[in-house]
Structures are given as structure tokens and as C-alpha cells.
Design a protein around this motif. Structure first.
Motif, short mmCIF file in Angstrom:
data_model
loop_
_atom_site.label_atom_id
_atom_site.label_comp_id
_atom_site.label_asym_id
_atom_site.label_seq_id
_atom_site.Cartn_x
_atom_site.Cartn_y
_atom_site.Cartn_z
N VAL A 35 14.23 -33.79 -11.44
CA VAL A 35 12.81 -33.72 -11.08
C VAL A 35 12.35 -35.03 -10.45
CG1 VAL A 35 10.46 -33.56 -12.00
CG2 VAL A 35 12.23 -31.97 -12.80
N THR A 36 12.70 -36.13 -11.08
CA THR A 36 12.26 -37.45 -10.62
C THR A 36 12.85 -37.77 -9.25
OG1 THR A 36 12.12 -38.15 -12.93
CG2 THR A 36 12.08 -39.88 -11.25
N LYS A 37 14.11 -37.45 -9.03
CA LYS A 37 14.74 -37.71 -7.74
C LYS A 37 14.10 -36.89 -6.63
CE LYS A 37 19.38 -39.32 -9.03
NZ LYS A 37 20.83 -38.99 -9.02
N VAL A 38 13.77 -35.63 -6.91
CA VAL A 38 13.12 -34.79 -5.91
C VAL A 38 11.79 -35.42 -5.48
CG1 VAL A 38 11.88 -32.60 -5.57
CG2 VAL A 38 14.19 -32.58 -6.51
N LEU A 39 11.02 -35.86 -6.45
CA LEU A 39 9.71 -36.44 -6.14
C LEU A 39 9.84 -37.76 -5.39
CD1 LEU A 39 7.80 -35.60 -9.44
CD2 LEU A 39 7.60 -34.46 -7.23
N ILE A 40 10.77 -38.60 -5.82
CA ILE A 40 10.98 -39.88 -5.14
C ILE A 40 11.40 -39.65 -3.68
CG2 ILE A 40 12.45 -41.92 -5.03
CD1 ILE A 40 12.39 -41.96 -8.11
N ASP A 41 12.34 -38.74 -3.47
CA ASP A 41 12.78 -38.44 -2.11
C ASP A 41 11.63 -37.91 -1.25
OD1 ASP A 41 15.33 -39.24 -2.76
OD2 ASP A 41 16.13 -37.21 -3.00
N HIS A 42 10.81 -37.06 -1.86
CA HIS A 42 9.67 -36.49 -1.13
C HIS A 42 8.65 -37.56 -0.78
CE1 HIS A 42 7.18 -33.24 0.28
NE2 HIS A 42 6.18 -33.60 -0.50
#
Length: 480
Positions: A35-42
Motif C-alpha cells: 500500500v505504502t509503495k503504491v502511494l509513494i510511487d503515485h
């Protein structure tokens, strides 16, 4: 795979509200790291064009996500926001990050302690991704400053995000965080919520601690107008987060005991599209609840009172904060900025401070304001005992950058036309929930605010649930 179905992990995370994120990670359908990686990438992809996040703690957030996943695996996960990545308005202290108020002179002011509201969120397991942009000293309803620059609206980058919680409005709108935190002394949660198409809740007078919020609001008249609250993708999240940060529990209320007063068009400007949505909301509420469309007490007086209270010291305290240890000349700084752009203070702030000096009330007028507020508080409180008001946030959707500033801070006192909708909840210290209800012909979001009194927050959220379900609520903005 979620519930046995192959899904697009990225889209699920970007669209999910905080409660859904928590459910997914606690059920081990997605890891906190995922979840955290998806948000950071976005954020990394969208922040280039939108400029909503001004300082990140991505590395630390990923470490906290890994720790959270271990806790889940070991059966030790606990907290109402466990594993939920959030964003925080720049004006709130976060340990290890700067609190600048958008001022160049405060660059490098790294904090060692969390604001009380941030501490409460982290105690429940929230993971802070970073801090979002504001105008200088949160003193304008547009988000731009000389330190970090301008934030752009995800629905149209040529439009304003509002302010002062404009960075929060943008990051939630584009799906860069599950939820966030803002503050509101003059529409600063509600402008961005309306302009960006998200849910925002401004609590009432003295319901949430401002310790660790910068600049601290010390004047009692101004304190009553301040509300610190959640900015979210859903009404349920707004209620959920408010129950965590509020100093008082949310008391259950029977909505059938309330009359819903839906604002009727008056002499104040209002777009045809917002008027139509108000009428549609009224017709829908009328089907199941007691409704009316009547004038509300002290509405006409609210904008002037708000302006006078914001100018209570002629802006002297804000000038000290803006310039630090030296006494600044706002007239000189405004002129310098117009001539060559070399002032360290944005023209939005210097012009607003010039206005504050012009609108500074006399000692006699301050006493009169005190009497008006005392009488008005009693009348407004009695009126809202079993009544909820639904009204616009602003007379139109997000306009081009700079237009809101011109309308509210004009020397022609046009704030008297444009500020009553927002000023009402601030002047009388009332809780107000903003919910998206539709879009205009250009695809820009329209929100309405639901206003009550302290102690009746549960009824506001219930009305919010009804409106959200019928009119669609949050829809994530997607930029190229």
C-alpha cells in the motif's frame, strides 16, 4: 488477489479510503508495504505537476510499513488506523520534519515533537507520508508561497486548489494519501474540499487541540473560529478520524428529531449549477426527513464579523511571524514583489496584511463585537438545537489561480458578497462537513456544507452519509 478475485492493486489502493485500507491490510489481502509503495510511487508521478507534497518521509514511512507487516504476521497489530498512510498539512508539527508556514525564513525549522493531533493519529497506527503545501502562515484561501511555490488543482492544473489546506485537498483528490489533516479559520478545509471534490470536516469551537499547529492562534475571538479536522475520501472516514482527534466523544443522535434547512438562493452570488444541486438535495431530503428553506440567524452579519475578527490586531502578530525578529513593512514588501518579485513574502500575504491593518476594529468596536457574539451564540445555538443547515461553500467552482484572492481580498470589500457561506461556521464556532455533490459543465467539483452545533456532529455525519450515497461523493481526479 482480493476476496479471491485478481484485481489491479494500484487502483484499489488509490481509490480506497482509510477504513478500507485498514481492512485490506488487517485481512492480509494487501501488505502495508505494498500500500505504502503504491502511494509513494503515485505521489512521485503526480506531484511534479501538482506540487502538493512539500516534504516527504518516504524512507521512514516504508520502514514503519515493514514494522507494521511484522506486527500483523505476529498477531500484534492494533490501532484504529493501523497501516494507513496519511498526509499532514505543513502547519502541523511532525517530528523530524520542518514546520515553515511556507516562509523562506523558517526553512530548516525541523521539529522534535508531533502536534497533539498528529500524535493521536500515529498512536492509532497511522503512517505519515509527508507534509502538504499551504499559503504563507495559512493566511489566504489560495495555496502559493515563496518557499515551495503554487499547488495546482488535479481536475484542472490551471485552477486553484483553494487554501489554506490546499495541498491536502489536492493529494486526497488525486489519491496520493488515504486521508489527511487540515485546519480552518476562514474556510481553509472547506474551500479545498469543495474545489478538489473531497470530504472535509471543520470541527466546532475548541473541539480539537491546536497544540503543535503553526501559527498558534492566541486571540480568543480568533480561537473560536478555528477548527482542526480530517480531509478524506468518504464521510465515514471523516467521522472515524474526527472521533480519534476530538477532545469529546461523538454522541449518537436521532436524525428524525432534526429539521433540515436547505439554503435558499438569496441576494448573494451563486452559480446556477450549485443552485440546481441545492434544489435536488432539498427534494431528496424532503422524501424522508422534515425539511424547510428558511433564513438563518446572523447570516448577513457573519462575513463582516469574520473579517473584523481576523483583523483584530491589524495583522501585527502575523507581521511578526512573517518577518521574524524584525518589524517588516508590508507596503514596501508588496510593492517590491509587484515590481521585481524579489520579496521573501508572497504578495498574497503582504496584501492580506495591508487589508488587516485597514480593517482593524477600534477598541469600542471590539467591545461591540464581543456583545454581538454573546447574543448571537445564544440565538444560533438555540436555533441549531434540532436543526441542520445545508448551504454552499463558495459561489462557484474552482476558478483560475488568483481569482479567489482577488474576490476575497479586494479593497472594494467584495468579501461581503463572497464570504458569508464560509464565514458563518467560523464566526459562530460551528462544525461543518463538506461533501461533494456533483460537477459543473467543465468537470470541476461542487461541494455543499452541512452545518450544525457542537454536540450534534453525529447528525451532520448522518446527513452527509445520505447525500454522499445519493449524489456520488468522492471521485478520484486523474491527471495525464
Amino acid at each position: 488477489m482480493v476476496n479471491g478475485v485478481i484485481v489491479d492493486k494500484e487502483q484499489i489502493v488509490l481509490n480506497a479510503d482509510a477504513m478500507r485500507i485498514r481492512e485490506l491490510v488487517m485481512n492480509k489481502e494487501l501488505s502495508v508495504v505494498e500500500v505504502t509503495k503504491v502511494l509513494i510511487d503515485h505521489i512521485k508521478k503526480t506531484n511534479i505537476e501538482l506540487n502538493y507534497l512539500v516534504e516527504d518521509r518516504f524512507e521512514t514511512a516504508l520502514e514503519e510499513a515493514e514494522n507494521a507487516d511484522r506486527a500483523i504476521a505476529e498477531g500484534n497489530a492494533d490501532g484504529k488506523l493501523f497501516g494507513v498512510p496519511m498526509s499532514i498539512k505543513e502547519s502541523f508539527d511532525v517530528a523530524g520534519l520542518q514546520t515553515t508556514g511556507g516562509l523562506k525564513r523558517r526553512k530548516g525549522f525541523v521539529q522534535t515533537k508531533d502536534a497533539e493531533v498528529v500524535s493521536k493519529l500515529r498512536a492509532e497506527g497511522a503512517i505519515i507520508l509527508g507534509k502538504t503545501n499551504t499559503p504563507e502562515l495559512c493566511f489566504c484561501q489560495e495555496t502559493d508561497n515563496k518557499l515551495y511555490g503554487r499547488t495546482n488543482n488535479p481536475h484542472n492544473v490551471n485552477r486553484t486548489v483553494g487554501g489554506s489546506s490546499g495541498g491536502e485537498g489536492a493529494i486526497i483528490a488525486v489519491g496520493g494519501a488515504a486521508a489527511g489533516l487540515g485546519s480552518d479559520i476562514g474556510g481553509s478545509i472547506r474551500f479545498p474540499s469543495h474545489f478538489n471534490g473531497i470530504v472535509g470536516f471543520k470541527p466546532g469551537n475548541n473541539q480539537v487541540s491546536q497544540i503543535g499547529s503553526y501559527p498558534f492562534v492566541g486571540d480568543p475571538f480568533q480561537q473560536r473560529m478555528l477548527g482542526i479536522g480530517p480531509m478524506t475520501k468518504s464521510v465515514r472516514d471523516a467521522k472515524y478520524l474526527y472521533s480519534i482527534i476530538s477532545q469529546e466523544p461523538v454522541v449518537k443522535k436521532d436524525i428524525d428529531q432534526f429539521t433540515i434547512n436547505v439554503f435558499r438562493t438569496t441576494q448573494y452570488p451563486l452559480s446556477d449549477e450549485t443552485t440546481l444541486l441545492l434544489n435536488n438535495v432539498y427534494l431528496h431530503m424532503k422524501e424522508t426527513l422534515k425539511t424547510e428553506r428558511e433564513p438563518i440567524p446572523y447570516f448577513d452579519e457573519s462575513a463582516l464579523l469574520w473579517q473584523e475578527i481576523m483583523s483584530i490586531d491589524g495583522g501585527e502578530g502575523t507581521i511578526v511571524e512573517a518577518f521574524g525578529n524584525r518589524r517588516g513593512n508590508v507596503y514596501r514588501e508588496y510593492s517590491k514583489e509587484l515590481l521585481n518579485g524579489r520579496s521573501d513574502i508572497h504578495r498574497y500575504l503582504s496584501w492580506a496584511l495591508i487589508g488587516a491593518s485597514l480593517f482593524k476594529p477600534s477598541k469600542k468596536r471590539i467591545r461591540e463585537i464581543g456583545e454581538i457574539l454573546k447574543k448571537g451564540d445564544a440565538k444560533v445555538s438555540a436555533y441549531l438545537d434540532n436543526r441542520i443547515v445545508i448551504m454552499p461553500v463558495y459561489h462557484k467552482t474552482a476558478p483560475p489561480h488568483g481569482e479567489v484572492y482577488q474576490e476575497i481580498f479586494s479593497i472594494k470589500k467584495t468579501f461581503l458578497k463572497y464570504m458569508p457561506y464560509v464565514a458563518y461556521a467560523n464566526t459562530w464556532g460551528l462544525p461543518s462537513l463538506t461533501v461533494p455533490v456533483g460537477k459543473d459543465k467543465d468537470g470541476m467539483p461542487i461541494g455543499l456544507q452541512i452545518i450544525g452545533k457542537n454536540g450534534n456532529e453525529d447528525a451532520l455525519f448522518t446527513v452527509g452519509f445520505i447525500i454522499e450515497k445519493e449524489f456520488g461523493g468522492y471521485v478520484r481526479a486523474k491527471i495525464n
